[in-house]
Scaffold this motif. Structure first.
Motif, short mmCIF file in Angstrom:
data_model
loop_
_atom_site.label_atom_id
_atom_site.label_comp_id
_atom_site.label_asym_id
_atom_site.label_seq_id
_atom_site.Cartn_x
_atom_site.Cartn_y
_atom_site.Cartn_z
N ASP A 31 15.86 -9.05 -2.70
CA ASP A 31 16.35 -7.79 -2.14
C ASP A 31 15.27 -6.72 -2.16
O ASP A 31 15.11 -5.96 -1.20
CB ASP A 31 17.58 -7.31 -2.90
CG ASP A 31 18.81 -8.19 -2.65
OD1 ASP A 31 18.82 -8.91 -1.64
OD2 ASP A 31 19.74 -8.13 -3.47
N ASP A 32 14.52 -6.65 -3.25
CA ASP A 32 13.45 -5.66 -3.35
C ASP A 32 12.35 -5.94 -2.34
O ASP A 32 11.84 -5.02 -1.69
CB ASP A 32 12.87 -5.65 -4.77
CG ASP A 32 13.83 -5.06 -5.80
OD1 ASP A 32 14.81 -4.41 -5.38
OD2 ASP A 32 13.60 -5.27 -7.01
N ALA A 33 11.97 -7.22 -2.23
CA ALA A 33 10.91 -7.59 -1.29
C ALA A 33 11.35 -7.32 0.15
O ALA A 33 10.57 -6.83 0.97
CB ALA A 33 10.54 -9.05 -1.47
N LEU A 34 12.62 -7.65 0.45
CA LEU A 34 13.14 -7.43 1.80
C LEU A 34 13.14 -5.94 2.13
O LEU A 34 12.75 -5.54 3.24
CB LEU A 34 14.55 -8.00 1.92
CG LEU A 34 15.25 -7.80 3.26
CD1 LEU A 34 14.46 -8.48 4.39
CD2 LEU A 34 16.68 -8.36 3.21
N GLU A 35 13.58 -5.11 1.19
CA GLU A 35 13.63 -3.67 1.44
C GLU A 35 12.24 -3.11 1.72
O GLU A 35 12.06 -2.29 2.63
CB GLU A 35 14.27 -2.94 0.26
CG GLU A 35 14.42 -1.44 0.49
CD GLU A 35 15.13 -0.73 -0.64
OE1 GLU A 35 15.20 0.52 -0.60
OE2 GLU A 35 15.60 -1.41 -1.57
N ARG A 36 11.25 -3.55 0.95
CA ARG A 36 9.88 -3.07 1.18
C ARG A 36 9.39 -3.46 2.57
O ARG A 36 8.75 -2.66 3.27
CB ARG A 36 8.94 -3.65 0.11
CG ARG A 36 9.12 -3.04 -1.27
CD ARG A 36 7.95 -3.38 -2.17
NE ARG A 36 7.81 -4.82 -2.38
CZ ARG A 36 8.43 -5.50 -3.34
NH1 ARG A 36 9.24 -4.87 -4.19
NH2 ARG A 36 8.23 -6.81 -3.47
N LEU A 37 9.71 -4.67 2.99
CA LEU A 37 9.28 -5.13 4.30
C LEU A 37 10.03 -4.41 5.42
O LEU A 37 9.46 -4.12 6.48
CB LEU A 37 9.48 -6.65 4.42
CG LEU A 37 8.54 -7.50 3.57
CD1 LEU A 37 8.97 -8.96 3.59
CD2 LEU A 37 7.09 -7.38 4.06
N GLN A 38 11.30 -4.12 5.20
CA GLN A 38 12.07 -3.39 6.21
C GLN A 38 11.56 -1.95 6.35
O GLN A 38 11.53 -1.42 7.46
CB GLN A 38 13.56 -3.41 5.85
CG GLN A 38 14.19 -4.78 6.06
CD GLN A 38 15.63 -4.85 5.59
OE1 GLN A 38 16.02 -4.19 4.63
NE2 GLN A 38 16.44 -5.66 6.27
N VAL A 39 11.16 -1.34 5.26
CA VAL A 39 10.54 -0.01 5.33
C VAL A 39 9.25 -0.09 6.15
O VAL A 39 8.99 0.75 7.02
CB VAL A 39 10.24 0.54 3.92
CG1 VAL A 39 9.36 1.79 4.00
CG2 VAL A 39 11.54 0.87 3.19
N ALA A 40 8.45 -1.12 5.88
CA ALA A 40 7.21 -1.32 6.63
C ALA A 40 7.49 -1.57 8.10
O ALA A 40 6.74 -1.13 8.98
CB ALA A 40 6.41 -2.47 6.03
N MET A 41 8.61 -2.26 8.39
CA MET A 41 8.98 -2.53 9.78
C MET A 41 9.35 -1.25 10.50
O MET A 41 8.98 -1.04 11.65
CB MET A 41 10.15 -3.52 9.81
CG MET A 41 10.48 -4.07 11.19
SD MET A 41 9.21 -5.21 11.79
CE MET A 41 8.66 -4.36 13.27
N VAL A 42 10.07 -0.37 9.83
CA VAL A 42 10.44 0.92 10.41
C VAL A 42 9.17 1.73 10.71
O VAL A 42 9.02 2.32 11.80
CB VAL A 42 11.38 1.70 9.47
CG1 VAL A 42 11.55 3.14 9.95
CG2 VAL A 42 12.74 1.01 9.40
N GLN A 43 8.26 1.77 9.74
CA GLN A 43 7.01 2.52 9.93
C GLN A 43 6.18 1.92 11.07
O GLN A 43 5.62 2.66 11.90
CB GLN A 43 6.20 2.50 8.63
CG GLN A 43 6.87 3.24 7.48
CD GLN A 43 6.18 3.01 6.15
OE1 GLN A 43 5.45 2.02 5.97
NE2 GLN A 43 6.41 3.91 5.21
#
Length: 248
Positions: free
Chosen positions: A8-20
């Motif tokens: 979940d933590d790894a996914l959230e970090r990647l989703q933030v990067a995807m938004v950026q």
């Protein structure tokens, strides 16, 4: 912290990067086209859901076309896909694509051998036009083992929430496993090119596959996405010269 928390933590970090990264692609006016292909139950829907969860709804489109109409069967094969190509700042994700003619159609007899042969010649030329016009084309083949596919197909039948995933072709996925393997191998070999390469993702572990798919997309797009860690080479690898790593 357990494995679920780590995921979940790894996914959230990647989703933030995807938004950026998507904000950057919108600002740059990039046109992004991501093709998700793979065997039945390889995890396309789940990966797309996690990828797009926080992406811009206005600049993101997921396209999953139904079987062609009688009229569409008389058109140029690629014609019905052209209206869905991205404009400036847009990301279009194809949940299955023109590559139906590279796998499902020839295996199931939904196209003629001649049509199949023509497709294998035309697809690289069509994709060359897209790339030459500036479209960023990312092609993903989600691979799965025969045993894991059988398990997932069986789980679908018993899960009321997966009713819309159940297809009359599910049984054929196992019965025609070898035919699908042969079609896959030829398709990857003949439609892999420098301007539109195939990337294979091993998906027996769904969560690991999802994280690595997003990493690959981010690194391919560049901008803020270039800062994320590289995908695991044991999970994500180029199709070219790696035929021996595909599930048989």
């Amino acid at each position: 912290m357990g494995k679920t928390d780590d995921y979940d933590d790894a996914l959230e970090r990647l989703q933030v990067a995807m938004v950026q990264t998507q904000a950057w692609t919108i600002d740059k006016g990039l046109r992004t086209l991501i093709v998700f292909e793979g065997r039945d139950s390889a995890g396309k829907d789940g990966a797309i859901k996690r990828l797009t969860e926080y992406m811009s709804p206005r600049q993101t489109r997921v396209v999953a076309l139904p079987k062609p109409t009688e009229r569409e069967t008389t058109q140029w094969y690629f014609q019905r896909y052209v209206p869905h190509l991205p404009a400036a700042g847009e990301t279009v994700i194809l949940n299955r694509s023109w590559y139906n003619r590279g796998g499902v159609e020839p295996v199931m007899g939904f196209c003629t051998p001649k049509q199949h042969e023509q497709f294998l010649k035309d697809a690289p030329r069509f994709e060359r036009m897209l790339a030459d016009d500036g479209i960023v084309l990312i092609k993903l083949w989600l691979d799965i083992s025969k045993d894991q596919q059988a398990k997932r197909l069986a789980e679908r039948v018993d899960d009321p929430l997966k009713r819309f995933k159940v297809s009359s072709l599910d049984a054929e996925a196992q019965a025609r496993w070898d035919a699908y393997s042969e079609a896959r191998n030829r398709m990857l070999d003949e439609t892999d090119s420098g301007h539109a390469p195939w990337t294979v993702v091993a998906t027996d572990d769904k969560k690991t596959a999802r994280l690595n798919i997003i990493r690959h997309i981010l690194r391919t797009l560049g901008g803020p996405g270039a800062k994320v860690e590289a995908p695991d080479e044991a999970v994500v690898f180029p199709a070219k010269k790696n035929a021996d790593r595909l599930f048989r």
